[in-house]
Design an enzyme around this catalytic site. Structure first.
Site, PDB file in Angstrom:
ATOM      1  N   HIS A  46      16.870 -12.455  76.362  1.00 24.83           N
ATOM      2  CA  HIS A  46      17.696 -11.472  75.940  1.00 24.83           C
ATOM      3  C   HIS A  46      18.480 -12.624  75.035  1.00 24.83           C
ATOM      4  O   HIS A  46      19.414 -12.458  73.842  1.00 24.83           O
ATOM      5  CB  HIS A  46      18.556 -10.974  76.454  1.00 24.83           C
ATOM      6  CG  HIS A  46      18.083  -9.916  77.092  1.00 24.83           C
ATOM      7  ND1 HIS A  46      18.513  -8.700  76.516  1.00 24.83           N
ATOM      8  CD2 HIS A  46      18.124  -9.511  78.758  1.00 24.83           C
ATOM      9  CE1 HIS A  46      17.859  -7.754  77.158  1.00 24.83           C
ATOM     10  NE2 HIS A  46      17.788  -7.957  78.512  1.00 24.83           N
ATOM     11  N   GLU A 152      13.800  -3.374  88.399  1.00 22.25           N
ATOM     12  CA  GLU A 152      16.059  -3.371  86.996  1.00 22.25           C
ATOM     13  C   GLU A 152      15.565  -1.823  87.241  1.00 22.25           C
ATOM     14  O   GLU A 152      16.142  -1.485  86.141  1.00 22.25           O
ATOM     15  CB  GLU A 152      15.608  -4.030  86.646  1.00 22.25           C
ATOM     16  CG  GLU A 152      14.768  -5.135  85.709  1.00 22.25           C
ATOM     17  CD  GLU A 152      15.461  -5.892  84.606  1.00 22.25           C
ATOM     18  OE1 GLU A 152      16.733  -6.516  85.148  1.00 22.25           O
ATOM     19  OE2 GLU A 152      14.388  -6.758  84.144  1.00 22.25           O
ATOM     20  N   ASP A 178      20.609  -4.119  84.451  1.00 14.73           N
ATOM     21  CA  ASP A 178      20.022  -2.557  84.197  1.00 14.73           C
ATOM     22  C   ASP A 178      19.228  -2.083  85.444  1.00 14.73           C
ATOM     23  O   ASP A 178      18.978  -0.090  84.632  1.00 14.73           O
ATOM     24  CB  ASP A 178      17.797  -3.484  83.591  1.00 14.73           C
ATOM     25  CG  ASP A 178      18.256  -3.762  81.979  1.00 14.73           C
ATOM     26  OD1 ASP A 178      18.103  -3.030  81.618  1.00 14.73           O
ATOM     27  OD2 ASP A 178      17.952  -4.799  82.334  1.00 14.73           O
TER      28      ASP A 178
HETATM   29  C1  3PY Z   1      19.986  -7.379  84.530  1.00 13.65           C
HETATM   30  O1  3PY Z   1      21.114  -7.681  84.505  1.00 13.65           O
HETATM   31  O2  3PY Z   1      19.334  -6.628  83.815  1.00 13.65           O
HETATM   32  C2  3PY Z   1      19.920  -8.298  83.490  1.00 13.65           C
HETATM   33  O3  3PY Z   1      18.227  -8.638  83.119  1.00 13.65           O
HETATM   34  C3  3PY Z   1      20.650 -10.088  84.073  1.00 13.65           C
HETATM   35  O4  3PY Z   1      20.702 -10.900  82.508  1.00 13.65           O
HETATM   36 MG    MG Z   2      17.962  -7.012  82.950  1.00 13.96          MG
END
Ligand code: 3PY
Ligand code: MG
Length: 266
Positions: A46, A152, A178
């Site tokens: 990102h 995630e 995420d």
């Molecule tokens: C998230 O919290 O999804 C991340 O990828 C942290 O950078």
């Molecule tokens: Mg993430």
């Protein structure tokens, strides 16, 4: 700067705190490293890093006495070995949802017999020391670099034990934002929601059960200390964006209060 310092510290059982850089600026990454973090992540998923700035940023962090790490873009397993060739000591891969994803990640990151990483690391060897015996270097790299598989999504959560057990995966790393977004099907991004909190403990336990390192992204140092108490050993804190923004916002607040201006622009 000792070679493979991060792996040595983590494998010795230490809890490690890490900076996180998105701005794509080697000097910002170096500034953060010089504050004393054991490691600094250059976020190429990102963040604003391109190949040139990544090469310079990895060198800058290493020379500042910290372990350079890279988060690669989604499904970019070519960048995994490239980041390691540039001298990264750890690679974070986002959205590792299945054991097959984990195997692909490990294959790109580890030399045979553990994986299939292609050989060509002159820059990494410059930073990590020349080895007279190349097979000694191959083995040193496999244990000296750390692979962190990001958990995630609900799919990753369902497969977390298989992902953790994958040979060549050294750590699980939670992306709480995420995870919160996907567990709520996009309705919320509450990292303190009960289902997210429960998932955090499940992922930590899965890592420990497989004798892997539990890691998590934290928005600030207070949360990182809380998460360390819950068993996490690799903790990243905030980002260069949040550090700059918070510092400037604090200055603006002081100025506004002094001027009697109650309208806070933030
Ligand atoms: C998230 O919290 O999804 C991340 O990828 C942290 O950078
Ligand atoms: Mg993430």
């Amino acid at each position: 700067m000792t070679a493979f310092s991060l792996a040595k510290r983590l494998r010795a059982g230490e809890t490690v705190f890490s900076g996180w850089c998105m701005m794509g600026s080697p000097i910002v990454a170096e500034t953060i490293a010089r504050e004393g973090f054991a490691a600094v992540v250059l976020d190429a998923q990102h963040g604003l890093w391109d190949t040139g700035s990544l090469v310079a940023g990895i060198g800058a962090v290493h020379h500042a006495g910290s372990a350079p790490m890279v988060r690669v873009p989604l499904n970019d397993f070519g960048m995994v070995s490239r980041a390691l060739d540039f001298g990264a000591e750890g690679v974070i891969a986002p959205m590792i949802n299945t054991a097959a994803d984990a195997r692909q990640f490990a294959a790109a990151a580890k030399y045979p017999p553990l994986g299939e990483r292609s050989f060509g690391p002159p820059r990494a060897m410059m930073l990590q020391g020349q080895y007279a015996d190349i097979t000694e270097y191959l083995a040193a790299c496999n244990t000296g670099t750390i692979t962190l598989a990001m958990i995630e999504t609900p799919e990753a959560l369902a497969n977390v034990e298989a992902i953790a057990a994958t040979p060549g995966i050294d750590a699980l790393f939670i992306g709480p934002y995420d995870l919160a977004t996907s567990l709520s099907a996009g309705k919320a991004q509450d990292i303190n929601a009960p289902e997210v909190d429960k998932a955090i403990d499940t992922i930590c336990a899965a890592a420990l059960k497989a004798d892997k390192i539990p890691g998590i992204y934290c928005r600030d140092a207070a949360r990182a200390l809380d998460m360390a108490k819950r068993g996490f050993r690799y903790l990243t804190i905030g980002s260069d964006f949040s550090a700059v923004r918070d510092s400037v916002a604090a200055s603006m607040k002081t100025l506004n209060v002094a001027r009697g201006n109650t309208k806070d622009p933030f």
